[in-house]
Scaffold this motif. Structure first.
Motif, PDB file in Angstrom:
ATOM      1  N   VAL A 158       0.830  -1.206   0.000  1.00  0.00           N
ATOM      2  CA  VAL A 158       0.000   0.000   0.000  1.00  0.00           C
ATOM      3  C   VAL A 158       0.868   1.262   0.000  1.00  0.00           C
ATOM      4  CG1 VAL A 158      -0.267   0.273   2.516  1.00  0.00           C
ATOM      5  CG2 VAL A 158      -2.131   0.963   0.973  1.00  0.00           C
ATOM      6  N   HIS A 159       2.075   1.183   0.564  1.00  0.00           N
ATOM      7  CA  HIS A 159       3.015   2.305   0.494  1.00  0.00           C
ATOM      8  C   HIS A 159       3.373   2.610  -0.966  1.00  0.00           C
ATOM      9  CE1 HIS A 159       3.924   1.518   4.839  1.00  0.00           C
ATOM     10  NE2 HIS A 159       4.114   2.830   4.844  1.00  0.00           N
ATOM     11  N   TYR A 160       3.597   1.564  -1.750  1.00  0.00           N
ATOM     12  CA  TYR A 160       4.013   1.763  -3.141  1.00  0.00           C
ATOM     13  C   TYR A 160       2.868   2.290  -4.000  1.00  0.00           C
ATOM     14  CZ  TYR A 160       8.621  -0.199  -2.432  1.00  0.00           C
ATOM     15  OH  TYR A 160       9.910  -0.387  -2.018  1.00  0.00           O
ATOM     16  N   ALA A 161       1.643   1.861  -3.710  1.00  0.00           N
ATOM     17  CA  ALA A 161       0.492   2.399  -4.441  1.00  0.00           C
ATOM     18  C   ALA A 161       0.325   3.887  -4.136  1.00  0.00           C
ATOM     19  CB  ALA A 161      -0.776   1.633  -4.062  1.00  0.00           C
ATOM     20  N   ALA A 162       0.546   4.266  -2.861  1.00  0.00           N
ATOM     21  CA  ALA A 162       0.447   5.676  -2.462  1.00  0.00           C
ATOM     22  C   ALA A 162       1.583   6.496  -3.064  1.00  0.00           C
ATOM     23  CB  ALA A 162       0.464   5.786  -0.941  1.00  0.00           C
ATOM     24  N   LEU A 163       2.768   5.918  -3.082  1.00  0.00           N
ATOM     25  CA  LEU A 163       3.957   6.595  -3.609  1.00  0.00           C
ATOM     26  C   LEU A 163       3.787   6.986  -5.069  1.00  0.00           C
ATOM     27  CD1 LEU A 163       6.974   7.242  -2.721  1.00  0.00           C
ATOM     28  CD2 LEU A 163       7.565   5.118  -3.884  1.00  0.00           C
ATOM     29  N   ARG A 164       3.177   6.087  -5.855  1.00  0.00           N
ATOM     30  CA  ARG A 164       3.022   6.337  -7.285  1.00  0.00           C
ATOM     31  C   ARG A 164       1.674   6.971  -7.632  1.00  0.00           C
ATOM     32  NH1 ARG A 164       5.645   7.723  -9.815  1.00  0.00           N
ATOM     33  NH2 ARG A 164       5.172   6.756 -11.819  1.00  0.00           N
ATOM     34  N   GLY A 165       0.786   7.123  -6.629  1.00  0.00           N
ATOM     35  CA  GLY A 165      -0.485   7.804  -6.883  1.00  0.00           C
ATOM     36  C   GLY A 165      -1.506   6.973  -7.619  1.00  0.00           C
ATOM     37  N   HIS A 166      -1.510   5.668  -7.417  1.00  0.00           N
ATOM     38  CA  HIS A 166      -2.480   4.792  -8.082  1.00  0.00           C
ATOM     39  C   HIS A 166      -3.715   4.652  -7.186  1.00  0.00           C
ATOM     40  CE1 HIS A 166       0.414   3.987 -11.139  1.00  0.00           C
ATOM     41  NE2 HIS A 166       1.248   3.340 -10.338  1.00  0.00           N
ATOM     42  N   GLN A 167      -4.721   5.446  -7.443  1.00  0.00           N
ATOM     43  CA  GLN A 167      -5.888   5.523  -6.570  1.00  0.00           C
ATOM     44  C   GLN A 167      -6.647   4.198  -6.493  1.00  0.00           C
ATOM     45  OE1 GLN A 167      -8.717   8.453  -7.815  1.00  0.00           O
ATOM     46  NE2 GLN A 167     -10.036   8.203  -6.051  1.00  0.00           N
ATOM     47  N   ASN A 168      -6.906   3.564  -7.630  1.00  0.00           N
ATOM     48  CA  ASN A 168      -7.669   2.312  -7.622  1.00  0.00           C
ATOM     49  C   ASN A 168      -6.936   1.205  -6.881  1.00  0.00           C
ATOM     50  OD1 ASN A 168      -9.706   3.502  -9.102  1.00  0.00           O
ATOM     51  ND2 ASN A 168      -8.885   2.849 -11.081  1.00  0.00           N
ATOM     52  N   ALA A 169      -5.635   1.104  -7.126  1.00  0.00           N
ATOM     53  CA  ALA A 169      -4.839   0.086  -6.435  1.00  0.00           C
ATOM     54  C   ALA A 169      -4.819   0.354  -4.937  1.00  0.00           C
ATOM     55  CB  ALA A 169      -3.421   0.072  -6.995  1.00  0.00           C
ATOM     56  N   LEU A 170      -4.700   1.627  -4.566  1.00  0.00           N
ATOM     57  CA  LEU A 170      -4.675   2.008  -3.152  1.00  0.00           C
ATOM     58  C   LEU A 170      -5.972   1.609  -2.462  1.00  0.00           C
ATOM     59  CD1 LEU A 170      -3.193   3.625  -0.878  1.00  0.00           C
ATOM     60  CD2 LEU A 170      -4.366   5.645  -1.723  1.00  0.00           C
ATOM     61  N   LEU A 171      -7.098   1.940  -3.068  1.00  0.00           N
ATOM     62  CA  LEU A 171      -8.391   1.619  -2.461  1.00  0.00           C
ATOM     63  C   LEU A 171      -8.624   0.110  -2.394  1.00  0.00           C
ATOM     64  CD1 LEU A 171     -10.688   4.359  -4.049  1.00  0.00           C
ATOM     65  CD2 LEU A 171     -10.021   4.146  -1.653  1.00  0.00           C
ATOM     66  N   PHE A 172      -8.210  -0.603  -3.431  1.00  0.00           N
ATOM     67  CA  PHE A 172      -8.395  -2.051  -3.437  1.00  0.00           C
ATOM     68  C   PHE A 172      -7.622  -2.703  -2.283  1.00  0.00           C
ATOM     69  CE2 PHE A 172      -7.614  -6.401  -4.740  1.00  0.00           C
ATOM     70  CZ  PHE A 172      -8.872  -6.792  -5.210  1.00  0.00           C
TER      71      PHE A 172
END
Length: 778
Positions: A469-483
C-alpha cells in the motif's frame, strides 16, 4: 592577456600613466617598442599624482641586461629583477618589491606590438594610494564593509537603507515596483561610495558595485525572496511534484563513474543555494558545485553535466528552485558578472527545464538471481493478466502434484517443495520486494486481486519497511490504493515513519489523499490524520513545505492539526517557503498563533530538560537525575512522575538510557516511579531490554525481567527479539539462559527469515549449547 593570481584586471588603454607616456614622451615610447623593451604600467589609481615627470617615465621602461633574461635596468639606472609574480627594484640601496597583476601584449595604431606589465604600484615610490581590492566572495564583501577604514561609509549606507524603508511602503508594493525602487536605492548608495573613495580606477569601482549590491540584498533579502516565492508559487508547486515523484525512484540517468563519486559533495554544496542572501554568494555556490562535478574528470561533457545537475536537483530538498533562479536573474543590480556566471545559471535552468519536459522512464529495479521471479516481474510490469494467471495456475498444480495432499506439511513434502525452482507469490528479492509490491507500484488492480487470490501477503515488508500500500500511495495509483485498503491493508509507517498518507502528500497525489481520507472516514479503521514520522512531520508539514495548497485545504477539512510541532519545534506554518499559503489560511493562523507559539516553546524547553535527564543518567548521577525528574525520594513509590516516560527526538526514554549503560540504581528508581518497561525508540523500535542485551548488562536484564511486565519476545524494526541479539552479539550463554527461563522464544523469525536458534547453530563454538538439557525444555 595573462592574469596573475591577484585576480586584478583593467583596460590598460584607459590607464592614465600609459596615456601620458604615449602623448608626452612619444620618442621614449617608440624607442621602447623598436628595441622590444618592457614597459611597466602602475595600475590605475596607484600613483599619488596625475602629472608624471621624465624620471617617472624612465623608472618604468626596462632594458634587458646582456647576461640574463630576467634582470633589467631602468632607463633611469635602477637595477630590476623579475619573476613570475613580482618585480624587485633597487632604489637607494633598498629593494622595493611590487606585485605583477598581469602581462599583456598591446598594439599601436600602426600595428606595432609591445609588451606591458601591469604592476600594483610605482617601482620607485612606496607612496601609493590604497592596497588593491578584489571582491570574489561574500567573505570579501564582509571584510571590506566592516573594516575600520570604512566605518563612516558603512554608517551612511545603514542610514540610507533605513530611511528608504521608512519612507516607502515597501511591504505593500508589487515585486516589479520594488525592483525599481531598489535600483534607485542602489544608485544612491553607489554614488555615496564613489564620493567616499575619490580618484579610483574602473576596477575599483566595479568591486565597490559588488559590495553595495551585497549589502543592500543582505538587508532586504527576506522581504524580496518572500515576494518572489509568492510570484512563482504555482510554478514551484508543479515542479516540486515532479521532483518528489522522480526522487523516490530510480531513473534512466547516465552519470559517469568519475562524476558519480563526487555527487554527494556537489549535492551538499548546491543545497546551500537558498541559504545565500546575495547574488555573489549564489553564483559562488553554483561555481563551486560545477567545479566539484568536473574536477579531475577529463571526459566531463555537457551531457554529463546535464544528467549530474538533474540528479542533484532531484535530491537537494530545495522547494523553491524557480524562485531562486528568478531572484538571480532579476536582482543583479551591479551588472558585474564573471564570464562563467551566465553559463552556470543557464545550465541550472536547462536542467530544471529537462525535468519539466523530459518523459523519464520510471521503473522499479529488481535485484534477484531467480530467473522465474524475474519473468513474473516482467509480466506484472507489463500488466499481462492472462499470462500471470497461467503461471500461477501452473505453480499451484505443480505444488499439488508434489505433495501427499494439498495441505500436507510433512518433511518429505516440504523438502520436495524447497527443491523445486518454481516461483512463489511471496518470494522476496534482495530489496525485500514481493510480486505484490511490484503490482502496487505499477498500479494494476486486476493483477493485485489475482496475487491476493493466490495468498500473496498484503502486508509484506520490504527492506525499507514498506508494504504494497506504500508503493500504491507513492506512485499515486488511486484504484490500487483503495483495493488494498478494502482488503485490510495496514496503514503503518515505513522505516522513516512515513505512512501511505505521508507519501501521497509528499508526492502531491491529491486524488489519492481524498480517496484515502474518505475511505478511512467511512470505514471502521482508526487512522490518525495527524500521525508524525520520525522527524515529527505530519502530512500538513510536508504539504506546506512543498507548496501543495489544494491538499492543505483537504487535510484541514479532515481535522489536520496545524499546531503540532516536529522534532525541530516547527509547526507546518514554519515550514512554508510560500507566504501565499500562510495568507490563504490567515483565519486559521490568527486562531492558532498563540497556541502554536506556546507549544513551540514548550517542546523546546521539554527537550532541554530531557537532554539534561539523559546526560545525568548516562553519567550515573542519581541525585541530579532525581532533581530533573522531580523525584523527592528514590525509595518511596509514588504516582508516575512528570518526565519519567518523556523521550528525546530519537525516542530514547530515561529507562532506555539506564538499561543501556547499566545504571541499575537509577533503573530500579525509574521502574518504581512508573517507567514504561516496553517503551520503543522511534526508528529502531528498541525496548530497554533490547539495549540491555546488546550491551551485555546482565543485572539490568534481571531487573527488567523481574517486573513480570517485560515483553521478552517483542521485535524491533528489523524483526529481531532480545534473544536474536543475545545469540549474535558475542553469544553470552548466561544471558541466553536467563532469557529462555523467562519465556524467550528461540523460534521468533526476523525480517531476514532468521530465528535466534538459526544464529546460535551457525556459531561453531557454541553450537553444542543447543544440545544441552537446559535447551531441551524450551
Amino acid at each position: 592577456m595573462y592574469i596573475m593570481e591577484h585576480g586584478y584586471d583593467e583596460d590598460v588603454s584607459l590607464n592614465q600613466f600609459l596615456i601620458f607616456l604615449c602623448k608626452h614622451y612619444e620618442n621614449s615610447f617608440y624607442e621602447a617598442i623598436q628595441n622590444e623593451w618592457l614597459i611597466c604600467i602602475p595600475r590605475e589609481g596607484s600613483f599619488s599624482k596625475n602629472i608624471y615627470s621624465e624620471l617617472d617615465i624612465n623608472d618604468h621602461i626596462l632594458k634587458p641586461r646582456a647576461d640574463s633574461n630576467l634582470n633589467f635596468d631602468t632607463l633611469s639606472g635602477h637595477q630590476v629583477s623579475i619573476n613570475n609574480k613580482t618585480i624587485k627594484c633597487n632604489v637607494e640601496n633598498k629593494t622595493r618589491t611590487v606585485n605583477i597583476l598581469f602581462i599583456e601584449t598591446c598594439y599601436t595604431e600602426d600595428g606595432l606590438s609591445y609588451k606591458i606589465i601591469c604592476i600594483d604600484g610605482p617601482l620607485t615610490s612606496s607612496s601609493t594610494v590604497e592596497d588593491i581590492i578584489v571582491i570574489k566572495s561574500v567573505r570579501d564583501c564582509s571584510i571590506f564593509l566592516y573594516s575600520k577604514n570604512n566605518k563612516v561609509l558603512l554608517k551612511d549606507l545603514r542610514f540610507m537603507i533605513d530611511t528608504f524603508l521608512v519612507s516607502n511602503d515597501f511591504s505593500n508594493m508589487h515585486i516589479d515596483e520594488k525592483k525599481k525602487k531598489i535600483n534607485i536605492l542602489y544608485k544612491k548608495c553607489f554614488k555615496r561610495a564613489c564620493d567616499y573613495f575619490k580618484h579610483r580606477g574602473n576596477f575599483f569601482r566595479d568591486n565597490i558595485k559588488l559590495v553595495i549590491e551585497y549589502y543592500i540584498l543582505n538587508k532586504l533579502y527576506t522581504t524580496l525572496i518572500t515576494d518572489v516565492n509568492i510570484y512563482v508559487a504555482n510554478e514551484d508547486a508543479m515542479l516540486n511534484k515532479l521532483i518528489q515523484n522522480y526522487s523516490n525512484v530510480q531513473l534512466d540517468l547516465e552519470v559517469d563513474k568519475d562524476t558519480e563519486v563526487v555527487i554527494p559533495s556537489a549535492r551538499c554544496e548546491l543545497s546551500k543555494l537558498n541559504i545565500h542572501k546575495s547574488i555573489i554568494g549564489k553564483y559562488k555556490c553554483l561555481k563551486d558545485t560545477f567545479l566539484m562535478l568536473s574536477n579531475g574528470n577529463e571526459h566531463f561533457s555537457v551531457d554529463n553535466l546535464l544528467n549530474a545537475l538533474v540528479n542533484l536537483i532531484l535530491h537537494c530538498k530545495i522547494s523553491n528552485w524557480n524562485a531562486q533562479i528568478h531572484f538571480m536573474k532579476h536582482f543583479t543590480m551591479s551588472g558585474i558578472k564573471e564570464y562563467d556566471d551566465n553559463f552556470y545559471l543557464t545550465c541550472l535552468e536547462a536542467a530544471i527545464e529537462h525535468i519539466k519536459t523530459y518523459n523519464f522512464k520510471i521503473e522499479l529495479y529488481i535485484n534477484s538471481n531467480d530467473s522465474k521471479f524475474n519473468n513474473l516481474y516482467n509480466l506484472i510490469r507489463n500488466g499481462d493478466y492472462q499470462k500471470i494467471k497461467e503461471l500461477l495456475n501452473y505453480v499451484k498444480s505443480q505444488k499439488s502434484n508434489l505433495m501427499c495432499h494439498p495441505l500436507c506439511e510433512c518433511d518429505s513434502c516440504m523438502k520436495q517443495i524447497q527443491m523445486q525452482p518454481i516461483v512463489c507469490v511471496n518470494f522476496k528479492d534482495d530489496q525485500g520486494l514481493t510480486p505484490l509490491h511490484i503490482a502496487a507500484f505499477y498500479g494494476n488492480p486486476l493483477v493485485i486481486e489475482l496475487l491476493l487470490k493466490y495468498e500473496s501477503d498484503i502486508n509484506a515488508l520490504d527492506n525499507f519497511m514498506r508494504t504494497p500500500v506504500h508503493y500504491a500511495a507513492l506512485r499515486g495509483h488511486q484504484n490500487a490504493l483503495l483495493f488494498l485498503l478494502h482488503n485490510k491493508a495496514i496503514m503503518s509507517g515505513d522505516n522513516e515513519g512515513n505512512t501511505p498518507l505521508h507519501l501521497c502528500c509528499l508526492n502531491s497525489h491529491e486524488a489519492c489523499v481524498k480517496a484515502l481520507l474518505y475511505f478511512m472516514e467511512f470505514s471502521d479503521l482508526n487512522f490518525d490524520i495527524n500521525v508524525q514520522n520520525n522527524q515529527g512531520n505530519t502530512s500538513l508539514h510536508l504539504c506546506f513545505k512543498w507548496g501543495y495548497s489544494n491538499i492543505v485545504e483537504i487535510l484541514l477539512e479532515h481535522k489536520g492539526d496545524p499546531t503540532l510541532c516536529n522534532r525541530r519545534g516547527q509547526t507546518c506554518l514554519d515550514c512554508a517557503h510560500n507566504l501565499k499559503m500562510i495568507n490563504m489560511f490567515s483565519a486559521l493562523k490568527k486562531n492558532s498563533i498563540e497556541c502554536v507559539r506556546k507549544r513551540s516553546v514548550e517542546v523546546i524547553n521539554l527537550q532541554r530538560v530531557i537532554d539534561k535527564i539523559l546526560t545525568a543518567i548516562t553519567d550515573g548521577d542519581i541525585r541530579l537525575a532525581q532533581y530533573y525528574l522531580k523525584i523527592e525520594d528514590e525509595n518511596h513509590c509514588t504516582n508516575e512522575c512528570m518526565f519519567v516516560n518523556s523521550a528525546n527526538i530519537k525516542g530514547y526514554t530515561p529507562l532506555h538510557i539506564a538499561a543501556m549503560y547499566g545504571q541499575n540504581s537509577i533503573l530500579n528508581m525509574l521502574i518504581k516511579h512508573g517507567a514504561d518497561i516496553n517503551a520503543e525508540t522511534n526508528s529502531d523500535k528498541f525496548t530497554p531490554l533490547h539495549l540491555a542485551v546488546q550491551n551485555f548488562m546482565h543485572k539490568s536484564i534481571i531487573i527488567l525481567l523481574s517486573t513480570k511486565k517485560c515483553d521478552i519476545n517483542k521485535q524491533d524494526s528489523s524483526g529481531s527479539s532480545a534473544l536474536h541479539y543475545a545469540c549474535s552479539n558475542g553469544c553470552n550463554v548466561d544471558i541466553i539462559v536467563l532469557l529462555l527461563k523467562n519465556g524467550g522464544d528461540l523460534g521468533v523469525i526476523n525480517n531476514m527469515f532468521t530465528s535466534a536458534l538459526d544464529i546460535l547453530n551457525k556459531n561453531s563454538e557454541l553450537r553444542y549449547i543447543s544440545k544441552l538439557k537446559i535447551f531441551s525444555s524450551f
